[in-house]
Design a protein around this motif. Sequence first.
Motif, short mmCIF file in Angstrom:
data_model
loop_
_atom_site.label_atom_id
_atom_site.label_comp_id
_atom_site.label_asym_id
_atom_site.label_seq_id
_atom_site.Cartn_x
_atom_site.Cartn_y
_atom_site.Cartn_z
N CYS A 142 29.08 83.56 104.11
CA CYS A 142 29.25 84.83 104.67
C CYS A 142 28.13 85.91 104.57
O CYS A 142 27.71 86.61 105.08
CB CYS A 142 30.62 85.45 104.09
SG CYS A 142 31.93 84.31 104.30
N VAL A 143 27.74 85.64 103.12
CA VAL A 143 26.66 86.62 102.53
C VAL A 143 25.25 86.50 103.43
O VAL A 143 24.76 87.37 104.15
CB VAL A 143 26.49 86.90 101.12
CG1 VAL A 143 25.30 87.79 100.69
CG2 VAL A 143 27.72 86.99 100.49
N CYS A 158 29.31 82.29 99.81
CA CYS A 158 27.77 82.55 99.87
C CYS A 158 27.40 82.43 101.55
O CYS A 158 26.50 83.16 101.98
CB CYS A 158 26.93 81.48 99.33
SG CYS A 158 27.09 81.72 97.54
N GLY A 178 35.96 87.58 102.69
CA GLY A 178 34.62 87.43 103.25
C GLY A 178 34.65 86.56 104.63
O GLY A 178 34.07 86.82 105.57
N SER A 181 25.37 87.35 107.17
CA SER A 181 25.46 88.71 107.47
C SER A 181 24.31 89.50 106.89
O SER A 181 23.93 90.60 107.87
CB SER A 181 26.71 89.37 106.43
OG SER A 181 26.57 89.03 105.10
#
Length: 348
Positions: free
Chosen positions: A300-301, A298, A45, A304
Amino acid sequence: MNSSLVGNQSGRPFCLLAISYLETINFCLLEVVIIVFLMVLIISGNIIVIFVFHCAPLLNHHTTSYFIQTMAYADLLVGVSCLVPSLSLLHYPIVLSESLVCQIFGYVVSVLKSVSMASLACISIDRYIAITKPLTYNTLVTPWRLRICILIIWLYSCLVFLPSFHWGKPGYHGDVFQWCANSWNTDPYFTLFIVVMLYAPAAFIVCFTYFNIFRICQQHTKEINERRVRFSSQDGEAGEAQPCPDKRYAMVLFRITSVFYILWLPYIIYFLLESSNVYSNRVASFLTTWLAISNSFCNCVIYSLSNSVFQKGLKRLSGAVCASCARQRVAKDSSTSRSKRSSNGCHV
């Protein structure tokens, strides 16, 4: 070989989650699955985040990108450092003594997460200055000063946790090493020192800045809408409510900060309880620690899913990768067809 690898007197390996041990395999199955799974997610990630930032120039337009990238590199190093307990649980021999490996790993993870926490606080300060002093923002916040600030964050994080080698456990509770679980204890005074020097100031800065950011954005939105309604009523057209443009970007950063503290709250609470000799449980120690470490993925999520510019950069990166793969496939097919034609020509 580490004592944690040898296990206890019964020959079974040292497992915090005892339910995961199977007689057919000589290692802690559930611990290995959890740590390796998080390690793969965190590394992959954050590598994607770093590549997207380098491939999308628009993301570097915001000064907060300096701190976001710093967090990404710190989280990537957290994922890489998870390789140490993974090898330990898989009975891979380590040259250094278990106590030293345990202390170094605990220190490194604590420093890296301190960098993330301090970066989040600096991001909130940066957004606060951008909203409260928009006219002088570019003169106050320069790339050179941002680099100095990032350097200070790394140095401060390293110095704050340096006494852990002699003072006590630095708040790390992923005791996959037996020496960590049995011999390395938390010290209430060192816990108080960490809370005063890191946790409390970072939490106070984040709460203060984001509270004022949203208060100012709400006030600006109200003023803009009142003016729009006033002018639209004069022109005979209905005006639509327009949100504060800075609030959208602040909301993305606020989500990242909120998830960070939500995932770290159980860890901090357990850290305080154990240091005060109120409650101690190895299963809770393991779960709260690796729940907090999961925050490295988290970020990264959230970024994004919340940032449209990041999504465009991600699409551009994936498109470039797909185009590169397609070119390689075409080149391979053409070379194969040429070799077939040449071989056919030889037989003629």
